[in-house]
Design a protein around this motif. Structure first.
Motif, mmCIF file in Angstrom:
data_model
loop_
_atom_site.group_PDB
_atom_site.id
_atom_site.type_symbol
_atom_site.label_atom_id
_atom_site.label_comp_id
_atom_site.label_asym_id
_atom_site.label_seq_id
_atom_site.Cartn_x
_atom_site.Cartn_y
_atom_site.Cartn_z
ATOM 1 N N ILE A 247 21.721 35.116 -7.257
ATOM 2 C CA ILE A 247 20.468 35.064 -6.504
ATOM 3 C C ILE A 247 20.515 33.973 -5.447
ATOM 4 O O ILE A 247 20.165 34.188 -4.275
ATOM 5 N N LEU A 248 20.954 32.794 -5.842
ATOM 6 C CA LEU A 248 20.989 31.666 -4.913
ATOM 7 C C LEU A 248 22.018 31.883 -3.812
ATOM 8 O O LEU A 248 21.780 31.530 -2.649
ATOM 9 N N GLU A 249 23.162 32.459 -4.153
ATOM 10 C CA GLU A 249 24.186 32.730 -3.134
ATOM 11 C C GLU A 249 23.689 33.770 -2.136
ATOM 12 O O GLU A 249 23.884 33.621 -0.918
ATOM 13 N N ALA A 250 23.060 34.826 -2.644
ATOM 14 C CA ALA A 250 22.537 35.859 -1.750
ATOM 15 C C ALA A 250 21.430 35.304 -0.869
ATOM 16 O O ALA A 250 21.343 35.609 0.333
ATOM 17 N N ALA A 251 20.562 34.486 -1.462
ATOM 18 C CA ALA A 251 19.458 33.897 -0.696
ATOM 19 C C ALA A 251 19.986 32.992 0.409
ATOM 20 O O ALA A 251 19.496 33.043 1.548
ATOM 21 N N GLU A 252 20.981 32.183 0.093
ATOM 22 C CA GLU A 252 21.557 31.297 1.114
ATOM 23 C C GLU A 252 22.099 32.117 2.278
ATOM 24 O O GLU A 252 21.900 31.762 3.455
ATOM 25 N N HIS A 253 22.789 33.200 1.975
ATOM 26 C CA HIS A 253 23.344 34.060 3.023
ATOM 27 C C HIS A 253 22.236 34.674 3.876
ATOM 28 O O HIS A 253 22.320 34.686 5.117
ATOM 29 N N LEU A 254 21.194 35.176 3.238
ATOM 30 C CA LEU A 254 20.109 35.825 3.973
ATOM 31 C C LEU A 254 19.289 34.831 4.786
ATOM 32 O O LEU A 254 18.906 35.108 5.927
ATOM 33 N N PHE A 255 19.000 33.672 4.214
ATOM 34 C CA PHE A 255 18.259 32.654 4.964
ATOM 35 C C PHE A 255 19.052 32.221 6.192
ATOM 36 O O PHE A 255 18.471 31.938 7.243
ATOM 37 N N ALA A 256 20.376 32.152 6.058
ATOM 38 C CA ALA A 256 21.214 31.762 7.190
ATOM 39 C C ALA A 256 21.229 32.843 8.260
ATOM 40 O O ALA A 256 21.183 32.557 9.462
ATOM 41 N N ARG A 257 21.293 34.107 7.838
ATOM 42 C CA ARG A 257 21.438 35.206 8.788
ATOM 43 C C ARG A 257 20.106 35.629 9.405
ATOM 44 O O ARG A 257 20.028 35.880 10.611
ATOM 45 N N LYS A 258 19.044 35.687 8.583
ATOM 46 C CA LYS A 258 17.769 36.208 9.061
ATOM 47 C C LYS A 258 16.698 35.145 9.267
ATOM 48 O O LYS A 258 15.714 35.376 9.969
ATOM 49 N N GLY A 259 16.867 33.988 8.633
ATOM 50 C CA GLY A 259 15.836 32.970 8.675
ATOM 51 C C GLY A 259 14.884 33.092 7.506
ATOM 52 O O GLY A 259 14.816 34.135 6.837
ATOM 53 N N PHE A 260 14.136 32.028 7.253
ATOM 54 C CA PHE A 260 13.214 32.019 6.116
ATOM 55 C C PHE A 260 12.108 33.056 6.277
ATOM 56 O O PHE A 260 11.813 33.827 5.357
ATOM 57 N N ALA A 261 11.494 33.097 7.461
ATOM 58 C CA ALA A 261 10.333 33.961 7.665
ATOM 59 C C ALA A 261 10.690 35.439 7.520
ATOM 60 O O ALA A 261 9.895 36.225 6.992
ATOM 61 N N ALA A 262 11.869 35.828 7.993
ATOM 62 C CA ALA A 262 12.235 37.246 8.008
ATOM 63 C C ALA A 262 12.854 37.721 6.698
ATOM 64 O O ALA A 262 13.030 38.926 6.495
ATOM 65 N N THR A 263 13.194 36.803 5.821
ATOM 66 C CA THR A 263 13.811 37.180 4.543
ATOM 67 C C THR A 263 12.732 37.484 3.513
ATOM 68 O O THR A 263 11.817 36.683 3.301
ATOM 69 N N ARG A 264 12.835 38.651 2.867
ATOM 70 C CA ARG A 264 11.875 39.045 1.840
ATOM 71 C C ARG A 264 12.499 38.918 0.454
ATOM 72 O O ARG A 264 13.723 38.955 0.304
ATOM 73 N N MET A 265 11.672 38.776 -0.528
ATOM 74 C CA MET A 265 12.169 38.748 -1.905
ATOM 75 C C MET A 265 12.947 40.034 -2.214
ATOM 76 O O MET A 265 13.965 40.012 -2.907
ATOM 77 N N GLN A 266 12.464 41.160 -1.666
ATOM 78 C CA GLN A 266 13.142 42.430 -1.909
ATOM 79 C C GLN A 266 14.538 42.433 -1.291
ATOM 80 O O GLN A 266 15.472 43.037 -1.846
ATOM 81 N N ASP A 267 14.693 41.763 -0.149
ATOM 82 C CA ASP A 267 16.022 41.669 0.476
ATOM 83 C C ASP A 267 17.003 40.980 -0.468
ATOM 84 O O ASP A 267 18.162 41.394 -0.596
ATOM 85 N N ILE A 268 16.530 39.904 -1.101
ATOM 86 C CA ILE A 268 17.392 39.155 -2.020
ATOM 87 C C ILE A 268 17.723 40.009 -3.238
ATOM 88 O O ILE A 268 18.871 40.064 -3.684
ATOM 89 N N ALA A 269 16.724 40.706 -3.758
ATOM 90 C CA ALA A 269 16.949 41.581 -4.912
ATOM 91 C C ALA A 269 17.958 42.673 -4.573
ATOM 92 O O ALA A 269 18.862 42.975 -5.369
ATOM 93 N N ASP A 270 17.826 43.259 -3.385
ATOM 94 C CA ASP A 270 18.754 44.313 -2.971
ATOM 95 C C ASP A 270 20.174 43.767 -2.847
ATOM 96 O O ASP A 270 21.146 44.443 -3.222
ATOM 97 N N ALA A 271 20.300 42.569 -2.311
ATOM 98 C CA ALA A 271 21.628 41.976 -2.122
ATOM 99 C C ALA A 271 22.318 41.705 -3.453
ATOM 100 O O ALA A 271 23.546 41.783 -3.561
ATOM 101 N N VAL A 272 21.531 41.381 -4.470
ATOM 102 C CA VAL A 272 22.080 41.084 -5.797
ATOM 103 C C VAL A 272 22.164 42.352 -6.657
ATOM 104 O O VAL A 272 22.800 42.351 -7.711
ATOM 105 N N ASP A 273 21.485 43.413 -6.174
ATOM 106 C CA ASP A 273 21.429 44.687 -6.894
ATOM 107 C C ASP A 273 20.703 44.536 -8.235
ATOM 108 O O ASP A 273 21.186 44.964 -9.282
#
Length: 218
Positions: free
Chosen positions: A30-56
């Protein structure tokens, strides 16, 4: 009563600690996926669902650890700052002089960021004023970055430079490093293990060390 920094540190962690190896692995992902998404999309554009999808996994599985993305973001920042502090502390020579210790702390910081492009991009986004949780700088400082101030205070005393500030130090050393790494990370073929990049990194670190020496000797 806890101050704002202590409150942020208390919030910047999972609601519950995993009780099994499987849970620990899930939290890590979860933390690794979140770090990647926050870096790529930013905090505002990252959704909890995005993180869940990335971790499956299901979003509800994330809620077991984190009620919202702010808590995930703060946890990513706290862990990064604590990891950097521990890395620096393990490398600092017990018998080294103040300048050597300060130089080595910056070298460790630069090499650490060179291995963590996603973390670097999150820092850049935060510095640019992009929307995100308030108090992140205070959190990072309390979690580990205050070590830089401690090392600077040692050097100021030894070199009789009482007016030298952490802001001056960061402008002279951190600014050029952000430019250097931003250029490197934007190359499509970037590879931190590339010998050519490592040679450039070594040269940059030598220049930063020389800059720190000039600052203290001025």
């Amino acid at each position: 009563m806890m101050d704002d920094g202590a409150l942020l540190l208390a919030e910047a962690r999972p609601l519950l600690q995993p009780s099994s190896p499987k849970g620990e692995a899930t939290l890590k992902r979860i933390l690794e996926a979140a770090e990647h998404l926050f870096a790529r999309k930013g905090f505002a554009a990252t959704r909890m669902q995005d993180i869940a999808d990335a971790v499956d996994i299901k979003r509800a599985s994330i809620a077991y650890f984190f009620p919202d993305k702010q808590r995930i973001y703060l946890t990513v920042i706290r862990l990064a700052a604590e990891e950097l502090r521990e890395t620096v502390l393990t490398r600092l020579p017990a018998e080294g002089g103040p300048l050597e210790r300060l130089q080595l702390s910056f070298e460790t910081w630069i090499r650490h960021l060179a291995e963590r492009p996603n973390l670097f991009r999150i820092i850049l986004r935060q510095m640019s004023g992009e929307e995100g949780p308030s108090g992140v700088e205070t959190l990072a400082w309390n979690a580990g970055l205050s070590l830089q101030q401690e090392l600077l205070d040692e050097a100021k005393l030894a070199y009789k430079r009482p007016n030298l500030t952490i802001d001056q130090l960061n402008a002279a050393a951190c600014g050029p490093t952000f430019v250097f790494l931003a250029i490197a990370f934007n190359r499509p073929d970037f590879d931190s293990a590339d010998p050519a990049f490592q040679a450039q990194l070594d040269q940059h670190i030598d220049e930063i060390k020389a800059t720190l020496q000039r600052l203290l000797a001025a």
